[in-house]
Each structure stands twice: as structure tokens, then as C-alpha cells.
Design an enzyme around this catalytic site. Structure first.
Site, PDB file in Angstrom:
ATOM      1  N   GLN A 228     157.197 108.557  61.279  1.00  0.00           N
ATOM      2  CA  GLN A 228     157.267 107.650  60.130  1.00  0.00           C
ATOM      3  C   GLN A 228     157.835 108.381  58.914  1.00  0.00           C
ATOM      4  O   GLN A 228     158.615 107.819  58.145  1.00  0.00           O
ATOM      5  CB  GLN A 228     155.869 107.093  59.819  1.00  0.00           C
ATOM      6  CG  GLN A 228     155.847 106.042  58.707  1.00  0.00           C
ATOM      7  CD  GLN A 228     156.588 104.762  59.098  1.00  0.00           C
ATOM      8  OE1 GLN A 228     156.671 104.430  60.276  1.00  0.00           O
ATOM      9  NE2 GLN A 228     157.140 104.054  58.116  1.00  0.00           N
ATOM     10  N   ALA A 249     156.862 101.723  55.385  1.00  0.00           N
ATOM     11  CA  ALA A 249     155.636 102.372  54.912  1.00  0.00           C
ATOM     12  C   ALA A 249     155.846 103.857  54.699  1.00  0.00           C
ATOM     13  O   ALA A 249     156.616 104.497  55.422  1.00  0.00           O
ATOM     14  CB  ALA A 249     154.525 102.142  55.918  1.00  0.00           C
ATOM     15  N   GLU A 306     157.469  89.663  57.629  1.00  0.00           N
ATOM     16  CA  GLU A 306     157.904  90.293  58.887  1.00  0.00           C
ATOM     17  C   GLU A 306     157.358  89.488  60.065  1.00  0.00           C
ATOM     18  O   GLU A 306     156.327  89.838  60.631  1.00  0.00           O
ATOM     19  CB  GLU A 306     157.406  91.754  58.970  1.00  0.00           C
ATOM     20  CG  GLU A 306     158.116  92.701  58.007  1.00  0.00           C
ATOM     21  CD  GLU A 306     157.775  94.170  58.275  1.00  0.00           C
ATOM     22  OE1 GLU A 306     157.100  94.462  59.277  1.00  0.00           O
ATOM     23  OE2 GLU A 306     158.196  95.013  57.470  1.00  0.00           O
ATOM     24  N   HIS A 309     156.361  91.514  63.263  1.00  0.00           N
ATOM     25  CA  HIS A 309     155.362  92.590  63.279  1.00  0.00           C
ATOM     26  C   HIS A 309     153.971  92.003  63.542  1.00  0.00           C
ATOM     27  O   HIS A 309     153.435  91.257  62.729  1.00  0.00           O
ATOM     28  CB  HIS A 309     155.386  93.347  61.941  1.00  0.00           C
ATOM     29  CG  HIS A 309     154.366  94.449  61.835  1.00  0.00           C
ATOM     30  ND1 HIS A 309     154.698  95.797  61.793  1.00  0.00           N
ATOM     31  CD2 HIS A 309     153.006  94.416  61.757  1.00  0.00           C
ATOM     32  CE1 HIS A 309     153.597  96.524  61.686  1.00  0.00           C
ATOM     33  NE2 HIS A 309     152.546  95.706  61.668  1.00  0.00           N
TER      34      HIS A 309
HETATM   35 ZN   LIG Z   1     156.423  96.918  62.331  1.00  0.00          ZN
END
Ligand SMILES: [Zn+2]
Length: 340
Positions: A228, A249, A306, A309
Site C-alpha cells: 500500500q 489510502a 467505490e 469495493h
Molecule cells: Zn478497494
């Protein structure tokens, strides 16, 4: 004449005696030489009785062979002999793990020369802890269960581990839900991997959708803290931090690090209007998922809409959230804002 014949007789006797003496003198010479080589003695014996030769050869040959065979046979016998398993013992019989942690007990089999040392592992509750076929125990969620190893030689031979799973320190659970958003981060050490309580339900949902003619596929799932970090830094370099923060994120703040979130299909903003996107929005709670960042909740979730997601909460909680019409932050009464 008598004298002559007597003389001849004497000569003959003397000659015989001399021959006899010479033979006797020669005899002791042979044994002296033969002491070091007894084979010559046998040859002498053989020479006197040539008919016995083959008999002796036949006798000595089989005498040597059976001497070699019995040496090999007792070595093979114990290997082929079946030795039953009598007991299993483990290096620990109870363990407390934090969610995401892994431990593997070492198995000792008695007797140590047992023929079949095979083992088979099972967990009494895979939603609490899973175990693979080597005995690696993975803590999934808070709770208790029993992990059992059984001998494949004899199912009456087994040993158990009492597993207690506690929340990992530095993790935030609210109402039993692991919270990850802009307010609540995960430590960089939290790395549960792909095998979580969500992975089974995901494939179950994808199969169910397919049966209804809806084609879903998983585009991304578990992502480590460091993955990430790499992705986020790339977006910041491209769009700047303010822009990147609306759709990506910061490391430690991604739900993908929990192993409980997935992105489906093309990650397109119009996914919500497609047959696939609509099916997901209406049905994913039946498999324990919610659409985590709904439309018009951007200010509360901290992320743009989203539709692709999804986040696993378990069927009960996901259904409650779905029926409430609220996003997760609203449902739990929490914020999602970076501290700085
Ligand atoms: Zn995602």
C-alpha cells in the site's frame, strides 16, 4: 648260493629300509612348509584320493554361502516389519493468539520407529482459527476452538490444542468489527494474508452470481502495509497528496490490509450502473459483504464512491448495515479523518 642269496636278500632289505627312511625323511619337510599354507596339505590328501576332490569342493562351497546369507536376512526383516503408532504428543496443548498470528505445534510420534507417522489436522471452528495440513494454526477472529491432530495410522491416536484468539493489540474493534479508515490505522506488522474468514464467502458469492448469469471477478484483495505504501506514494507523485487521499489510502489505513476487502471487476465508476454492480449492491450482504464506500457518503467515509469495493463483516452484521441504508461510519457512529 645260500650266502649269495642271503646277501641279495640283505641288499634288498637294506634297499627297502633306505627307501623307507628317505620317504620318512621327506614327509616331515612337507608339514613344516604346510603349516603356513594348509591348502597344500589338502592337495596332498587330494593327490592320494583324487576321487574325493569333487566331494570336498562341493562340501566347502555350500558351507561358505549359507554363512553370507543369514547375515543379510536379519538386516532386512526389521525394515519390513510393521510398527503401529501408539501415541501423539504436541509441543503445546493450549495457545493464545492475536488475530492474524500463526503458530505450529511440533508433533512427537511414539514409538519413534512407527511405520506410518502420517497426521491429519482439523479445526473445530474455522471462523476462529484455521489449520493447514502441516499443522500451521492461523488465528482468524476472536473466540475459542480446538485444533486436533489425528494419526492416519490409527484414528484413536490424537492430540489437541485449545486455541484462544484475542484481538491484536493496536487494532480497533467496534461491535466485533475490525475498523480501518482514516481515523483508525493498522500497524505495519498486521499481515493476515489472503486466507481470511472472507475468502470462502467471496468465492461462494462469485459462484452464486455466475449461476444467475452475473459475471464477477476479483481484481484485488489482500495488500500488505508495504504494498500500500508503494501504491500510495505512486499516486501522490502523480496527482499530489490531497487528490491521492480521496481515492487511495495511506499505508496502514487501507481496508485491503485486513484481508477482508476486495475490489471487483474493472474498478470503473459506472460499475454501479451495470448489471454486475447492481447485483453486488443488492446481494453481497447475503454473503457477509457491504459496499464499503457508497454514493453520497464521501464526506463521512472519506472516500469517493467505490461500487466495486466490498468489505466482509459476516452475514449478520452486513445485513444490518445494508438494511440501515447507512455507511459503516454512520452505523457505528465513528469518524474517518486523518489526524494531521
Ligand atoms: Zn478497494
Amino acid at each position: 648260493m645260500r650266502l649269495i642269496s642271503a646277501f641279495i636278500s640283505c641288499l634288498l632289505i637294506c634297499t627297502f629300509l633306505l627307501i623307507g627312511c628317505s620317504v620318512k625323511e621327506n614327509e616331515p619337510e612337507n608339514p613344516v612348509e604346510n603349516e603356513e599354507a594348509p591348502i597344500v596339505e589338502e592337495k596332498g590328501a587330494e593327490a592320494e584320493a583324487p576321487e574325493e576332490m569333487p566331494e570336498e569342493t562341493v562340501v566347502t562351497a555350500p558351507e561358505e554361502k549359507p554363512e553370507e546369507k543369514p547375515e543379510e536376512i536379519p538386516e532386512e526383516k526389521p525394515v519390513a516389519e510393521y510398527v503401529a503408532v501408539e501415541g501423539f504428543s504436541l509441543s503445546f496443548n493450549s495457545v493464545t493468539l492475536s488475530v492474524g498470528d500463526k503458530r505450529m505445534p511440533i508433533v512427537s510420534v511414539t514409538p519413534s520407529n512407527a511405520t506410518n507417522k502420517g497426521e491429519s489436522w482439523i479445526s473445530s471452528d474455522e471462523s476462529v482459527a484455521r489449520v493447514d495440513r502441516l499443522g500451521n494454526i492461523t488465528a482468524i477472529a476472536e473466540g475459542t476452538c480446538t485444533v486436533t491432530v489425528t494419526s492416519t495410522d490409527n484414528k484413536d491416536v490424537y492430540s489437541t490444542v485449545n486455541v484462544t484468539v484475542v484481538p491484536q493489540p493496536d487494532l480497533t474493534y467496534i461491535d466485533g468489527i475490525l475498523i480501518v479508515n482514516k481515523t483508525y490505522p493498522l500497524p505495519n506488522t498486521y499481515a493476515p494474508g489472503w486466507e481470511t474468514e472472507a475468502s470462502g464467502p467471496l468465492w461462494e458469492m462469485i459462484s452464486a452470481a455466475k449461476a444467475e448469469g452475473i459475471n464477477l471477478w476479483m481484481t484485488s484483495g489482500y495488500r500488505s502495509y508495504y504494498d500500500q505504501e508503494y501504491i500510495y506514494n505512486g499516486y501522490v507523485a502523480r496527482d499530489g497528496q490531497a487528490e491521492a487521499d480521496t481515492y487511495s489510502a495511506r499505508p496502514g489505513h487501507s481496508e485491503h490490509q485486513t484481508g477482508l476487502a476486495y475490489d471487483l471487476n474493472d474498478l470503473a465508476s459506472n460499475f454501479g450502473e451495470t448489471a454486475e454492480g447492481k447485483w453486488v449492491a443488492e446481494n453481497c450482504h447475503k454473503y457477509g459483504f457491504i459496499v464499503r464506500y457508497p454514493k453520497e457518503k464521501e464526506a463521512i467515509t472519506g472516500y469517493i464512491y467505490e461500487p466495486w469495493h466490498i468489505r466482509y463483516l459476516g452475514v449478520e452484521k452486513a445485513t444490518e448495515v445494508y438494511e440501515s441504508g447507512l455507511c459503516l461510519e454512520e452505523f457505528l457512529g465513528i469518524t474517518s479523518v486523518y489526524a494531521e
